[in-house]
Design a protein around this motif. Structure first.
Motif, PDB file in Angstrom:
ATOM      1  N   LYS A  41      -2.791   3.849   8.292  1.00 56.85           N
ATOM      2  CA  LYS A  41      -2.337   3.406   9.597  1.00 56.85           C
ATOM      3  C   LYS A  41      -0.981   2.468   9.632  1.00 56.85           C
ATOM      4  O   LYS A  41      -0.280   2.561  10.264  1.00 56.85           O
ATOM      5  N   ILE A  42      -0.629   1.733   8.279  1.00 53.45           N
ATOM      6  CA  ILE A  42       0.559   1.045   8.237  1.00 53.45           C
ATOM      7  C   ILE A  42       1.584   2.312   8.026  1.00 53.45           C
ATOM      8  O   ILE A  42       2.556   2.116   8.672  1.00 53.45           O
ATOM      9  N   ILE A  43       1.371   3.171   7.466  1.00 58.17           N
ATOM     10  CA  ILE A  43       2.379   4.257   7.087  1.00 58.17           C
ATOM     11  C   ILE A  43       2.796   4.862   8.398  1.00 58.17           C
ATOM     12  O   ILE A  43       3.899   4.880   8.982  1.00 58.17           O
ATOM     13  N   ASN A  44       1.899   5.305   9.492  1.00 54.97           N
ATOM     14  CA  ASN A  44       2.047   6.001  10.665  1.00 54.97           C
ATOM     15  C   ASN A  44       2.662   4.870  11.479  1.00 54.97           C
ATOM     16  O   ASN A  44       3.744   5.329  12.285  1.00 54.97           O
TER      17      ASN A  44
ATOM     18  N   LEU B 103       7.243  -5.290   4.779  1.00 51.10           N
ATOM     19  CA  LEU B 103       5.867  -4.668   4.575  1.00 51.10           C
ATOM     20  C   LEU B 103       5.495  -4.920   3.083  1.00 51.10           C
ATOM     21  O   LEU B 103       4.261  -4.418   2.694  1.00 51.10           O
ATOM     22  N   LYS B 104       5.907  -5.514   2.055  1.00 54.88           N
ATOM     23  CA  LYS B 104       5.707  -5.763   0.914  1.00 54.88           C
ATOM     24  C   LYS B 104       3.981  -6.294   0.776  1.00 54.88           C
ATOM     25  O   LYS B 104       3.269  -5.710  -0.023  1.00 54.88           O
ATOM     26  N   ASN B 105       3.887  -7.225   1.690  1.00 54.18           N
ATOM     27  CA  ASN B 105       2.465  -7.871   1.481  1.00 54.18           C
ATOM     28  C   ASN B 105       1.356  -6.940   2.307  1.00 54.18           C
ATOM     29  O   ASN B 105       0.339  -6.901   1.603  1.00 54.18           O
ATOM     30  N   ALA B 106       2.039  -6.414   3.383  1.00 55.02           N
ATOM     31  CA  ALA B 106       0.821  -5.614   4.076  1.00 55.02           C
ATOM     32  C   ALA B 106       0.357  -4.274   3.167  1.00 55.02           C
ATOM     33  O   ALA B 106      -0.718  -3.887   3.104  1.00 55.02           O
ATOM     34  N   LEU B 107       1.524  -3.725   2.281  1.00 56.35           N
ATOM     35  CA  LEU B 107       1.119  -2.675   1.373  1.00 56.35           C
ATOM     36  C   LEU B 107       0.518  -3.049   0.054  1.00 56.35           C
ATOM     37  O   LEU B 107      -0.092  -2.337  -0.561  1.00 56.35           O
TER      38      LEU B 107
ATOM     39  N   ALA C 170       5.807  15.887  -6.306  1.00 59.09           N
ATOM     40  CA  ALA C 170       6.595  14.560  -6.235  1.00 59.09           C
ATOM     41  C   ALA C 170       5.819  13.805  -5.381  1.00 59.09           C
ATOM     42  O   ALA C 170       5.585  12.680  -5.416  1.00 59.09           O
ATOM     43  N   PHE C 171       5.355  14.316  -4.197  1.00 56.28           N
ATOM     44  CA  PHE C 171       4.531  13.459  -3.002  1.00 56.28           C
ATOM     45  C   PHE C 171       3.100  13.636  -3.279  1.00 56.28           C
ATOM     46  O   PHE C 171       2.581  12.971  -2.255  1.00 56.28           O
ATOM     47  N   SER C 172       2.631  14.345  -4.219  1.00 55.45           N
ATOM     48  CA  SER C 172       1.090  14.226  -4.161  1.00 55.45           C
ATOM     49  C   SER C 172       0.277  13.100  -4.254  1.00 55.45           C
ATOM     50  O   SER C 172      -0.584  12.864  -3.642  1.00 55.45           O
ATOM     51  N   GLN C 173       1.016  12.032  -4.905  1.00 54.21           N
ATOM     52  CA  GLN C 173       0.149  10.516  -5.140  1.00 54.21           C
ATOM     53  C   GLN C 173       0.125  10.158  -3.479  1.00 54.21           C
ATOM     54  O   GLN C 173      -0.736   9.522  -3.212  1.00 54.21           O
ATOM     55  N   PHE C 174       1.059  10.376  -2.849  1.00 51.68           N
ATOM     56  CA  PHE C 174       1.474   9.757  -1.714  1.00 51.68           C
ATOM     57  C   PHE C 174       0.348  10.402  -0.603  1.00 51.68           C
ATOM     58  O   PHE C 174      -0.239   9.430   0.026  1.00 51.68           O
ATOM     59  N   TRP C 175       0.256  11.561  -0.686  1.00 49.08           N
ATOM     60  CA  TRP C 175      -0.770  12.498   0.020  1.00 49.08           C
ATOM     61  C   TRP C 175      -2.065  11.960  -0.163  1.00 49.08           C
ATOM     62  O   TRP C 175      -3.020  11.834   0.686  1.00 49.08           O
ATOM     63  N   GLU C 176      -2.253  11.771  -1.512  1.00 46.45           N
ATOM     64  CA  GLU C 176      -3.872  11.467  -1.975  1.00 46.45           C
ATOM     65  C   GLU C 176      -4.091  10.142  -1.426  1.00 46.45           C
ATOM     66  O   GLU C 176      -5.112  10.001  -0.569  1.00 46.45           O
ATOM     67  N   ILE C 177      -3.275   9.267  -1.517  1.00 40.03           N
ATOM     68  CA  ILE C 177      -3.584   7.964  -0.890  1.00 40.03           C
ATOM     69  C   ILE C 177      -3.827   7.982   0.618  1.00 40.03           C
ATOM     70  O   ILE C 177      -4.636   7.544   1.186  1.00 40.03           O
ATOM     71  N   TYR C 178      -2.575   8.661   1.393  1.00 41.48           N
ATOM     72  CA  TYR C 178      -2.638   8.653   2.728  1.00 41.48           C
ATOM     73  C   TYR C 178      -4.035   9.442   3.259  1.00 41.48           C
ATOM     74  O   TYR C 178      -4.599   8.885   4.393  1.00 41.48           O
ATOM     75  N   HIS C 179      -4.524  10.331   2.662  1.00 39.30           N
ATOM     76  CA  HIS C 179      -5.661  10.939   3.198  1.00 39.30           C
ATOM     77  C   HIS C 179      -6.966  10.157   2.990  1.00 39.30           C
ATOM     78  O   HIS C 179      -7.949  10.299   3.726  1.00 39.30           O
TER      79      HIS C 179
END
Length: 172
Positions: free
Chosen positions: A23-26, A131-135, A7-16
């Motif tokens: 940076k925004i996530i952290n 954070l809508k615009n920042a992301l 379920a989280f694989s898209q998140f982690w792909e973009i994160y890395h």
């Protein structure tokens, strides 16, 4: 659900791959403006009556455990919306998804918005709306909670999805 699941694989792909996203996530995980789905979302997902279009998904949670939430943001968002009372269904573009499953050309996307949060079933995140615009979320169309409340078809489906009598002893 473990954040290492499909379920989280898209998140982690973009994160890395995307340092700006990283940076925004952290920064915003630390200040509480972004979080992964927690018990609130999982309780809503687990409590639903669900009619699956495919055999592998017996319950709504299976959509996430099997990773079908990725590339199926419209279906996952709409299904999850039935468990909320004050939520809009929003479609548009999220450029960080460009090139991903079912968002190849422009990053087409669908998400939910409450009065204060974005609920993203692809990224498995709840994000403060500041954070809508920042992301990079770009809204193109919105079905408001009022419009959803006035739709007999939507309300009938919502009643079915949330009918506790169909789930036996399961609670929300």
């Amino acid at each position: 659900m473990n954040t290492d699941s499909k379920a989280f694989s898209q998140f982690w792909e973009i994160y890395h791959k995307n340092s700006d996203f990283n940076k925004i996530i952290n920064e915003n995980f630390k200040n509480g403006k972004i979080r992964f789905f927690n018990d609130n979302e999982w309780d809503k997902i687990n409590s639903q009556n669900f009619v699956s279009p495919i055999k592998e998904m017996k319950e709504f949670i299976d959509m996430f455990s099997l990773g079908y939430n990725i590339g199926n943001c419209v279906g996952a968002s709409r299904q999850l919306s039935y468990s909320y009372h004050d939520v809009d269904i929003v479609s548009g573009i999220l450029p960080i998804l460009k090139g991903s499953l079912n968002a190849e050309k422009e990053g087409g996307h669908c998400w939910l918005e409450t009065p204060d949060s974005i609920i993203d079933t692809t990224l498995m995140l709840v994000i403060h709306k500041s954070l809508k615009n920042a992301l990079g979320y770009i809204e193109e169309q919105r079905l408001t909670s009022f419009q959803l409340a006035c739709s007999p078809v939507y309300q009938a489906r919502k009643a079915f999805v949330n009918d506790r009598n169909l789930k036996g002893n399961r609670t929300k």
